[in-house]
Design a protein around this motif. Structure first.
Motif, PDB file in Angstrom:
ATOM      1  N   GLU A  91       1.761  17.259  -3.817  1.00  0.00           N
ATOM      2  CA  GLU A  91       1.178  15.938  -3.585  1.00  0.00           C
ATOM      3  C   GLU A  91       2.049  14.841  -4.170  1.00  0.00           C
ATOM      4  O   GLU A  91       2.739  15.037  -5.164  1.00  0.00           O
ATOM      5  CB  GLU A  91      -0.178  15.826  -4.292  1.00  0.00           C
ATOM      6  CG  GLU A  91      -1.306  16.473  -3.616  1.00  0.00           C
ATOM      7  CD  GLU A  91      -2.616  16.184  -4.326  1.00  0.00           C
ATOM      8  OE1 GLU A  91      -3.634  16.550  -3.747  1.00  0.00           O
ATOM      9  OE2 GLU A  91      -2.651  15.615  -5.439  1.00  0.00           O
ATOM     10  N   VAL A  92       1.963  13.673  -3.538  1.00  0.00           N
ATOM     11  CA  VAL A  92       2.548  12.456  -4.088  1.00  0.00           C
ATOM     12  C   VAL A  92       1.462  11.385  -4.032  1.00  0.00           C
ATOM     13  O   VAL A  92       0.846  11.171  -2.996  1.00  0.00           O
ATOM     14  CB  VAL A  92       3.791  11.996  -3.287  1.00  0.00           C
ATOM     15  CG1 VAL A  92       4.285  10.654  -3.796  1.00  0.00           C
ATOM     16  CG2 VAL A  92       4.892  13.027  -3.352  1.00  0.00           C
ATOM     17  N   HIS A  93       1.237  10.742  -5.168  1.00  0.00           N
ATOM     18  CA  HIS A  93       0.268   9.651  -5.242  1.00  0.00           C
ATOM     19  C   HIS A  93       1.044   8.343  -5.204  1.00  0.00           C
ATOM     20  O   HIS A  93       1.905   8.100  -6.041  1.00  0.00           O
ATOM     21  CB  HIS A  93      -0.548   9.740  -6.535  1.00  0.00           C
ATOM     22  CG  HIS A  93      -1.486  10.896  -6.547  1.00  0.00           C
ATOM     23  ND1 HIS A  93      -2.843  10.743  -6.449  1.00  0.00           N
ATOM     24  CD2 HIS A  93      -1.255  12.226  -6.619  1.00  0.00           C
ATOM     25  CE1 HIS A  93      -3.417  11.927  -6.471  1.00  0.00           C
ATOM     26  NE2 HIS A  93      -2.460  12.851  -6.586  1.00  0.00           N
ATOM     27  N   ILE A 146       3.892  -3.906  -8.660  1.00  0.00           N
ATOM     28  CA  ILE A 146       4.550  -2.644  -8.982  1.00  0.00           C
ATOM     29  C   ILE A 146       4.063  -1.572  -8.023  1.00  0.00           C
ATOM     30  O   ILE A 146       2.876  -1.513  -7.697  1.00  0.00           O
ATOM     31  CB  ILE A 146       4.215  -2.210 -10.423  1.00  0.00           C
ATOM     32  CG1 ILE A 146       4.664  -3.273 -11.401  1.00  0.00           C
ATOM     33  CG2 ILE A 146       4.814  -0.849 -10.749  1.00  0.00           C
ATOM     34  CD1 ILE A 146       4.172  -3.031 -12.803  1.00  0.00           C
ATOM     35  N   VAL A 147       4.968  -0.701  -7.586  1.00  0.00           N
ATOM     36  CA  VAL A 147       4.608   0.477  -6.800  1.00  0.00           C
ATOM     37  C   VAL A 147       4.922   1.702  -7.639  1.00  0.00           C
ATOM     38  O   VAL A 147       5.992   1.803  -8.244  1.00  0.00           O
ATOM     39  CB  VAL A 147       5.356   0.519  -5.458  1.00  0.00           C
ATOM     40  CG1 VAL A 147       5.083   1.819  -4.727  1.00  0.00           C
ATOM     41  CG2 VAL A 147       4.949  -0.661  -4.588  1.00  0.00           C
ATOM     42  N   VAL A 205      -4.513  -1.893  -7.087  1.00  0.00           N
ATOM     43  CA  VAL A 205      -4.961  -2.513  -5.841  1.00  0.00           C
ATOM     44  C   VAL A 205      -4.840  -1.582  -4.635  1.00  0.00           C
ATOM     45  O   VAL A 205      -5.383  -1.877  -3.578  1.00  0.00           O
ATOM     46  CB  VAL A 205      -4.229  -3.845  -5.552  1.00  0.00           C
ATOM     47  CG1 VAL A 205      -4.603  -4.887  -6.584  1.00  0.00           C
ATOM     48  CG2 VAL A 205      -2.738  -3.662  -5.489  1.00  0.00           C
ATOM     49  N   TYR A 206      -4.142  -0.452  -4.810  1.00  0.00           N
ATOM     50  CA  TYR A 206      -3.970   0.470  -3.683  1.00  0.00           C
ATOM     51  C   TYR A 206      -3.662   1.852  -4.229  1.00  0.00           C
ATOM     52  O   TYR A 206      -2.924   1.992  -5.208  1.00  0.00           O
ATOM     53  CB  TYR A 206      -2.821  -0.009  -2.791  1.00  0.00           C
ATOM     54  CG  TYR A 206      -2.534   0.896  -1.607  1.00  0.00           C
ATOM     55  CD1 TYR A 206      -3.335   0.854  -0.473  1.00  0.00           C
ATOM     56  CD2 TYR A 206      -1.480   1.794  -1.644  1.00  0.00           C
ATOM     57  CE1 TYR A 206      -3.078   1.690   0.606  1.00  0.00           C
ATOM     58  CE2 TYR A 206      -1.215   2.632  -0.561  1.00  0.00           C
ATOM     59  CZ  TYR A 206      -2.022   2.567   0.554  1.00  0.00           C
ATOM     60  OH  TYR A 206      -1.767   3.398   1.624  1.00  0.00           O
ATOM     61  N   HIS A 207      -4.234   2.889  -3.604  1.00  0.00           N
ATOM     62  CA  HIS A 207      -3.941   4.265  -3.981  1.00  0.00           C
ATOM     63  C   HIS A 207      -4.032   5.141  -2.735  1.00  0.00           C
ATOM     64  O   HIS A 207      -5.015   5.116  -2.029  1.00  0.00           O
ATOM     65  CB  HIS A 207      -4.920   4.753  -5.042  1.00  0.00           C
ATOM     66  CG  HIS A 207      -4.672   6.146  -5.492  1.00  0.00           C
ATOM     67  ND1 HIS A 207      -5.676   6.999  -5.824  1.00  0.00           N
ATOM     68  CD2 HIS A 207      -3.509   6.842  -5.670  1.00  0.00           C
ATOM     69  CE1 HIS A 207      -5.175   8.163  -6.193  1.00  0.00           C
ATOM     70  NE2 HIS A 207      -3.857   8.085  -6.099  1.00  0.00           N
ATOM     71  N   GLN A 208      -2.981   5.886  -2.492  1.00  0.00           N
ATOM     72  CA  GLN A 208      -2.917   6.795  -1.341  1.00  0.00           C
ATOM     73  C   GLN A 208      -2.382   8.127  -1.831  1.00  0.00           C
ATOM     74  O   GLN A 208      -1.497   8.177  -2.694  1.00  0.00           O
ATOM     75  CB  GLN A 208      -1.981   6.216  -0.285  1.00  0.00           C
ATOM     76  CG  GLN A 208      -1.727   7.129   0.898  1.00  0.00           C
ATOM     77  CD  GLN A 208      -0.782   6.496   1.903  1.00  0.00           C
ATOM     78  OE1 GLN A 208      -0.718   5.290   2.027  1.00  0.00           O
ATOM     79  NE2 GLN A 208      -0.044   7.311   2.601  1.00  0.00           N
ATOM     80  N   ILE A 209      -2.895   9.210  -1.264  1.00  0.00           N
ATOM     81  CA  ILE A 209      -2.412  10.541  -1.618  1.00  0.00           C
ATOM     82  C   ILE A 209      -1.745  11.149  -0.397  1.00  0.00           C
ATOM     83  O   ILE A 209      -2.357  11.262   0.667  1.00  0.00           O
ATOM     84  CB  ILE A 209      -3.556  11.454  -2.080  1.00  0.00           C
ATOM     85  CG1 ILE A 209      -4.278  10.836  -3.272  1.00  0.00           C
ATOM     86  CG2 ILE A 209      -3.020  12.849  -2.422  1.00  0.00           C
ATOM     87  CD1 ILE A 209      -5.565  11.546  -3.630  1.00  0.00           C
ATOM     88  N   GLU A 210      -0.480  11.493  -0.543  1.00  0.00           N
ATOM     89  CA  GLU A 210       0.257  12.201   0.498  1.00  0.00           C
ATOM     90  C   GLU A 210       0.275  13.678   0.106  1.00  0.00           C
ATOM     91  O   GLU A 210       0.695  14.023  -0.999  1.00  0.00           O
ATOM     92  CB  GLU A 210       1.693  11.681   0.618  1.00  0.00           C
ATOM     93  CG  GLU A 210       1.802  10.270   1.133  1.00  0.00           C
ATOM     94  CD  GLU A 210       1.481  10.145   2.609  1.00  0.00           C
ATOM     95  OE1 GLU A 210       1.690  11.117   3.365  1.00  0.00           O
ATOM     96  OE2 GLU A 210       1.020   9.069   3.006  1.00  0.00           O
ATOM     97  N   THR A 211      -0.176  14.531   1.002  1.00  0.00           N
ATOM     98  CA  THR A 211      -0.180  15.958   0.704  1.00  0.00           C
ATOM     99  C   THR A 211       0.875  16.661   1.536  1.00  0.00           C
ATOM    100  O   THR A 211       1.373  16.131   2.529  1.00  0.00           O
ATOM    101  CB  THR A 211      -1.561  16.570   0.996  1.00  0.00           C
ATOM    102  OG1 THR A 211      -1.913  16.292   2.345  1.00  0.00           O
ATOM    103  CG2 THR A 211      -2.629  16.003   0.076  1.00  0.00           C
ATOM    104  N   ASN A 212       1.222  17.854   1.125  1.00  0.00           N
ATOM    105  CA  ASN A 212       2.221  18.673   1.815  1.00  0.00           C
ATOM    106  C   ASN A 212       3.561  17.967   1.938  1.00  0.00           C
ATOM    107  O   ASN A 212       4.216  18.019   2.967  1.00  0.00           O
ATOM    108  CB  ASN A 212       1.718  19.113   3.194  1.00  0.00           C
ATOM    109  CG  ASN A 212       0.499  20.001   3.086  1.00  0.00           C
ATOM    110  OD1 ASN A 212       0.396  20.802   2.167  1.00  0.00           O
ATOM    111  ND2 ASN A 212      -0.437  19.843   3.991  1.00  0.00           N
ATOM    112  N   VAL A 213       3.971  17.300   0.873  1.00  0.00           N
ATOM    113  CA  VAL A 213       5.261  16.618   0.837  1.00  0.00           C
ATOM    114  C   VAL A 213       6.305  17.619   0.353  1.00  0.00           C
ATOM    115  O   VAL A 213       6.105  18.314  -0.629  1.00  0.00           O
ATOM    116  CB  VAL A 213       5.204  15.398  -0.106  1.00  0.00           C
ATOM    117  CG1 VAL A 213       6.572  14.759  -0.257  1.00  0.00           C
ATOM    118  CG2 VAL A 213       4.202  14.384   0.417  1.00  0.00           C
TER     119      VAL A 213
END
Length: 104
Positions: free
Chosen positions: A5-7, A46-47, A75-83
């Motif tokens: 995962e990448v957050h 900031i990212v 202000v933003y949060h996304q989870i990328e899976t299977n990276v």
């Protein structure tokens, strides 16, 4: 090939304007943080790209503990899976999973 995962998160930091430069230098020392912009009024965008959500909260706490920081807001949060972990970003390589404004 190994996957994980990448957050991806974005934060807005508000600080005293006269301390903007020193706070940006301090934030630049964080491995998973990249400054995307700032304003003369003392706001910094900031990212973060982290392995898990715990790193996000740890980073927010660390930034809030920098002298002259007034607040840090997620202000933003996304989870990328299977990276593919072989393609995980190394700071300042610009090989990111987040998209910049205007990209689809």
């Amino acid at each position: 090939m190994s996957f994980k995962e990448v957050h991806i998160s974005s934060l807005v930091v508000h600080c005293y304007p006269e301390h903007l430069s020193s706070i940006k230098l301090h934030i630049d020392t964080f491995n998973d943080a990249e400054i995307y912009g700032d304003s003369p009024e003392g706001k910094i965008v900031i990212v973060l790209e982290t392995e898990n959500q715990g790193f996000i909260t740890d980073t927010i706490e660390a930034i809030n503990n920098i002298p002259n920081v007034l607040s840090t807001v997620l202000v933003y949060h996304q989870i990328e899976t299977n990276v593919d972990e072989n393609k995980i970003k190394i700071k300042n390589t610009r090989t990111k999973y987040s998209r910049t404004e205007g990209e689809l």
